[in-house]
Design a protein around this motif. Structure first.
Motif, PDB file in Angstrom:
ATOM      1  N   VAL A 108    -142.388 -12.790  -1.179  1.00  0.00           N
ATOM      2  CA  VAL A 108    -141.507 -11.743  -0.636  1.00  0.00           C
ATOM      3  C   VAL A 108    -141.221 -10.782  -1.483  1.00  0.00           C
ATOM      4  CG1 VAL A 108    -139.040 -11.403   0.338  1.00  0.00           C
ATOM      5  CG2 VAL A 108    -140.096 -13.800   0.725  1.00  0.00           C
ATOM      6  N   ARG A 109    -141.566  -9.560  -0.937  1.00  0.00           N
ATOM      7  CA  ARG A 109    -141.277  -8.224  -1.750  1.00  0.00           C
ATOM      8  C   ARG A 109    -140.143  -7.606  -1.292  1.00  0.00           C
ATOM      9  NH1 ARG A 109    -142.936 -11.075  -4.923  1.00  0.00           N
ATOM     10  NH2 ARG A 109    -145.159 -11.281  -5.756  1.00  0.00           N
ATOM     11  N   ASN A 110    -139.641  -6.558  -1.758  1.00  0.00           N
ATOM     12  CA  ASN A 110    -138.441  -5.825  -1.253  1.00  0.00           C
ATOM     13  C   ASN A 110    -138.838  -5.213   0.038  1.00  0.00           C
ATOM     14  OD1 ASN A 110    -135.722  -5.624  -1.818  1.00  0.00           O
ATOM     15  ND2 ASN A 110    -135.878  -3.532  -2.719  1.00  0.00           N
ATOM     16  N   ALA A 111    -140.281  -4.653  -0.018  1.00  0.00           N
ATOM     17  CA  ALA A 111    -140.640  -3.992   1.109  1.00  0.00           C
ATOM     18  C   ALA A 111    -141.943  -4.549   1.346  1.00  0.00           C
ATOM     19  CB  ALA A 111    -140.504  -2.619   1.040  1.00  0.00           C
ATOM     20  N   SER A 118    -136.864 -19.812  13.883  1.00  0.00           N
ATOM     21  CA  SER A 118    -137.516 -20.875  12.913  1.00  0.00           C
ATOM     22  C   SER A 118    -137.035 -19.977  11.636  1.00  0.00           C
ATOM     23  CB  SER A 118    -138.927 -20.868  13.274  1.00  0.00           C
ATOM     24  OG  SER A 118    -139.471 -19.837  12.850  1.00  0.00           O
ATOM     25  N   VAL A 119    -137.212 -20.993  10.495  1.00  0.00           N
ATOM     26  CA  VAL A 119    -137.136 -20.375   9.152  1.00  0.00           C
ATOM     27  C   VAL A 119    -138.255 -19.423   8.842  1.00  0.00           C
ATOM     28  CG1 VAL A 119    -135.835 -22.421   8.370  1.00  0.00           C
ATOM     29  CG2 VAL A 119    -138.334 -22.295   8.000  1.00  0.00           C
ATOM     30  N   THR A 120    -139.452 -19.468   9.650  1.00  0.00           N
ATOM     31  CA  THR A 120    -140.692 -18.275   9.509  1.00  0.00           C
ATOM     32  C   THR A 120    -140.139 -17.199   9.941  1.00  0.00           C
ATOM     33  OG1 THR A 120    -142.136 -20.164   9.266  1.00  0.00           O
ATOM     34  CG2 THR A 120    -142.907 -17.921   9.637  1.00  0.00           C
ATOM     35  N   ASN A 121    -139.691 -17.346  11.181  1.00  0.00           N
ATOM     36  CA  ASN A 121    -139.378 -15.972  11.779  1.00  0.00           C
ATOM     37  C   ASN A 121    -137.969 -15.443  11.570  1.00  0.00           C
ATOM     38  OD1 ASN A 121    -141.522 -15.963  13.534  1.00  0.00           O
ATOM     39  ND2 ASN A 121    -140.419 -17.321  15.071  1.00  0.00           N
ATOM     40  N   GLY A 122    -137.205 -16.306  10.888  1.00  0.00           N
ATOM     41  CA  GLY A 122    -136.016 -15.730  10.389  1.00  0.00           C
ATOM     42  C   GLY A 122    -135.711 -15.418   8.936  1.00  0.00           C
ATOM     43  N   LEU A 123    -137.037 -15.187   8.297  1.00  0.00           N
ATOM     44  CA  LEU A 123    -137.053 -15.104   6.960  1.00  0.00           C
ATOM     45  C   LEU A 123    -136.083 -14.028   6.317  1.00  0.00           C
ATOM     46  CD1 LEU A 123    -138.152 -15.829   4.332  1.00  0.00           C
ATOM     47  CD2 LEU A 123    -140.132 -14.315   4.633  1.00  0.00           C
ATOM     48  N   GLU A 124    -136.377 -12.632   6.968  1.00  0.00           N
ATOM     49  CA  GLU A 124    -135.457 -11.656   6.454  1.00  0.00           C
ATOM     50  C   GLU A 124    -134.014 -11.786   6.599  1.00  0.00           C
ATOM     51  OE1 GLU A 124    -136.286  -8.914   4.838  1.00  0.00           O
ATOM     52  OE2 GLU A 124    -138.421  -9.803   4.543  1.00  0.00           O
ATOM     53  N   GLY A 125    -133.553 -12.428   7.847  1.00  0.00           N
ATOM     54  CA  GLY A 125    -132.047 -12.838   8.066  1.00  0.00           C
ATOM     55  C   GLY A 125    -131.651 -14.005   7.229  1.00  0.00           C
ATOM     56  N   ILE A 126    -132.338 -14.691   6.809  1.00  0.00           N
ATOM     57  CA  ILE A 126    -132.223 -15.812   5.969  1.00  0.00           C
ATOM     58  C   ILE A 126    -131.978 -15.002   4.344  1.00  0.00           C
ATOM     59  CG2 ILE A 126    -132.654 -17.925   4.797  1.00  0.00           C
ATOM     60  CD1 ILE A 126    -134.247 -18.506   7.292  1.00  0.00           C
ATOM     61  N   ILE A 127    -132.660 -14.469   3.944  1.00  0.00           N
ATOM     62  CA  ILE A 127    -132.551 -13.680   2.543  1.00  0.00           C
ATOM     63  C   ILE A 127    -131.474 -12.908   2.744  1.00  0.00           C
ATOM     64  CG2 ILE A 127    -133.648 -11.824   1.391  1.00  0.00           C
ATOM     65  CD1 ILE A 127    -136.307 -13.078   2.125  1.00  0.00           C
ATOM     66  N   ASP A 128    -131.349 -12.048   3.831  1.00  0.00           N
ATOM     67  CA  ASP A 128    -129.806 -11.160   3.476  1.00  0.00           C
ATOM     68  C   ASP A 128    -128.773 -11.928   3.664  1.00  0.00           C
ATOM     69  OD1 ASP A 128    -131.575  -8.924   3.892  1.00  0.00           O
ATOM     70  OD2 ASP A 128    -131.316  -8.637   6.024  1.00  0.00           O
ATOM     71  N   SER A 129    -128.530 -12.952   4.443  1.00  0.00           N
ATOM     72  CA  SER A 129    -127.465 -13.761   4.414  1.00  0.00           C
ATOM     73  C   SER A 129    -127.384 -14.725   3.012  1.00  0.00           C
ATOM     74  CB  SER A 129    -127.732 -14.972   5.671  1.00  0.00           C
ATOM     75  OG  SER A 129    -127.467 -14.288   6.746  1.00  0.00           O
ATOM     76  N   LEU A 130    -128.356 -15.008   2.405  1.00  0.00           N
ATOM     77  CA  LEU A 130    -128.270 -15.774   1.224  1.00  0.00           C
ATOM     78  C   LEU A 130    -127.651 -14.674   0.061  1.00  0.00           C
ATOM     79  CD1 LEU A 130    -128.431 -17.980  -0.621  1.00  0.00           C
ATOM     80  CD2 LEU A 130    -130.974 -17.395  -0.900  1.00  0.00           C
ATOM     81  N   TYR A 185    -126.873 -25.908   0.905  1.00  0.00           N
ATOM     82  CA  TYR A 185    -126.139 -25.306   1.807  1.00  0.00           C
ATOM     83  C   TYR A 185    -126.980 -26.037   3.319  1.00  0.00           C
ATOM     84  CZ  TYR A 185    -125.004 -21.598  -1.304  1.00  0.00           C
ATOM     85  OH  TYR A 185    -124.447 -20.743  -2.129  1.00  0.00           O
ATOM     86  N   PHE A 186    -125.933 -26.876   3.729  1.00  0.00           N
ATOM     87  CA  PHE A 186    -126.310 -27.610   4.992  1.00  0.00           C
ATOM     88  C   PHE A 186    -125.319 -27.782   6.013  1.00  0.00           C
ATOM     89  CE2 PHE A 186    -127.447 -31.878   7.013  1.00  0.00           C
ATOM     90  CZ  PHE A 186    -128.375 -31.473   7.620  1.00  0.00           C
ATOM     91  N   PRO A 187    -125.417 -27.093   7.165  1.00  0.00           N
ATOM     92  CA  PRO A 187    -126.410 -26.219   7.473  1.00  0.00           C
ATOM     93  C   PRO A 187    -125.947 -24.717   6.948  1.00  0.00           C
ATOM     94  CG  PRO A 187    -125.096 -26.460   9.395  1.00  0.00           C
ATOM     95  CD  PRO A 187    -124.627 -27.451   8.339  1.00  0.00           C
ATOM     96  N   PHE A 188    -127.085 -23.960   6.691  1.00  0.00           N
ATOM     97  CA  PHE A 188    -126.900 -22.677   6.327  1.00  0.00           C
ATOM     98  C   PHE A 188    -127.247 -21.656   7.769  1.00  0.00           C
ATOM     99  CE2 PHE A 188    -128.569 -18.508   4.640  1.00  0.00           C
ATOM    100  CZ  PHE A 188    -127.335 -18.230   3.915  1.00  0.00           C
ATOM    101  N   GLN A 189    -126.328 -20.737   7.684  1.00  0.00           N
ATOM    102  CA  GLN A 189    -126.089 -20.104   8.822  1.00  0.00           C
ATOM    103  C   GLN A 189    -126.868 -18.662   8.760  1.00  0.00           C
ATOM    104  OE1 GLN A 189    -123.041 -20.256  11.817  1.00  0.00           O
ATOM    105  NE2 GLN A 189    -123.119 -18.128  12.277  1.00  0.00           N
ATOM    106  N   PHE A 190    -127.603 -18.251   9.650  1.00  0.00           N
ATOM    107  CA  PHE A 190    -128.304 -16.732   9.451  1.00  0.00           C
ATOM    108  C   PHE A 190    -128.409 -16.122  10.689  1.00  0.00           C
ATOM    109  CE2 PHE A 190    -131.653 -19.696   9.826  1.00  0.00           C
ATOM    110  CZ  PHE A 190    -132.594 -19.050  10.904  1.00  0.00           C
TER     111      PHE A 190
END
Length: 175
Positions: A139-142, A53-65, A14-19
């Motif tokens: 990455v864990r669920n919590a 950044s992908v580091t700061n946006g990790l949770e949002g990227i996971i949710d969008s994925l 996915y390029f670009p992948f939006q989150f």
């Protein structure tokens, strides 16, 4: 009572992948490989990019994925990620459509994270390290994620051949 989640073999970039970013949508390069119920994800920071950044946006990227994979279909028409509800009739009597949808999403997210090897990549010049960096992100669920940095060779046995090679020019991401 948890739902059964089926992960079917699938590979896509996915390029670009939006989150959801901070203040405005974020973008990254995302490679997803599902094989034999295992999930490998390569999440790359874009070059010349000045948002979340992908580091700061990790949770949002996971949710969008998770949302994206729940909508993906194979050429056969089957869902890439299928959530099979236990007792769907009973559940629908006692829950709203929104609650059922949220439950399906959480089941898919839980299964994907249980089976996932998430790699975060910063190409040379796009992060703090001038030479770039690659990390396996636990990455864990919590709970808080953790990063283990290494060279691609250290992870090569755990991913398909060529998984870390990105042919796309990550500076040409503008939408």
């Amino acid at each position: 009572m948890s739902d059964e989640v089926v992960l079917r073999d699938f590979a896509k970039d996915y390029f670009p992948f939006q989150f959801p970013g901070f203040g405005r949508p974020g973008h990254c390069f995302l490679r997803v490989n599902l094989f034999d119920s295992n999930v490998s994800v390569l999440c790359a920071q874009l070059k010349d990019y000045h948002s979340t950044s992908v580091t700061n946006g990790l949770e949002g990227i996971i949710d969008s994925l998770v949302d994206t994979l729940l909508k993906e279909r194979l050429t056969s028409g089957k869902a890439v990620v299928e959530v099979i509800e236990k007792f769907p009739f009973l559940r629908r009597l006692t829950r709203s459509d929104q609650e059922v949808s949220r439950s399906r999403y959480l089941s898919a997210r839980r299964k994907l994270l249980e089976r996932c090897r998430w790699f975060e990549y910063y190409p040379p010049g796009a992060g703090v390290a001038d030479e770039g960096s690659l990390a396996l992100v636990s990455v864990r669920n919590a709970g808080a994620p953790s990063w283990s940095y290494a060279m691609p060779e250290a992870f090569a046995a755990d991913v398909p051949e060529g998984f870390f090679h990105i042919a796309e020019d990550l500076s040409k991401w503008h939408m």
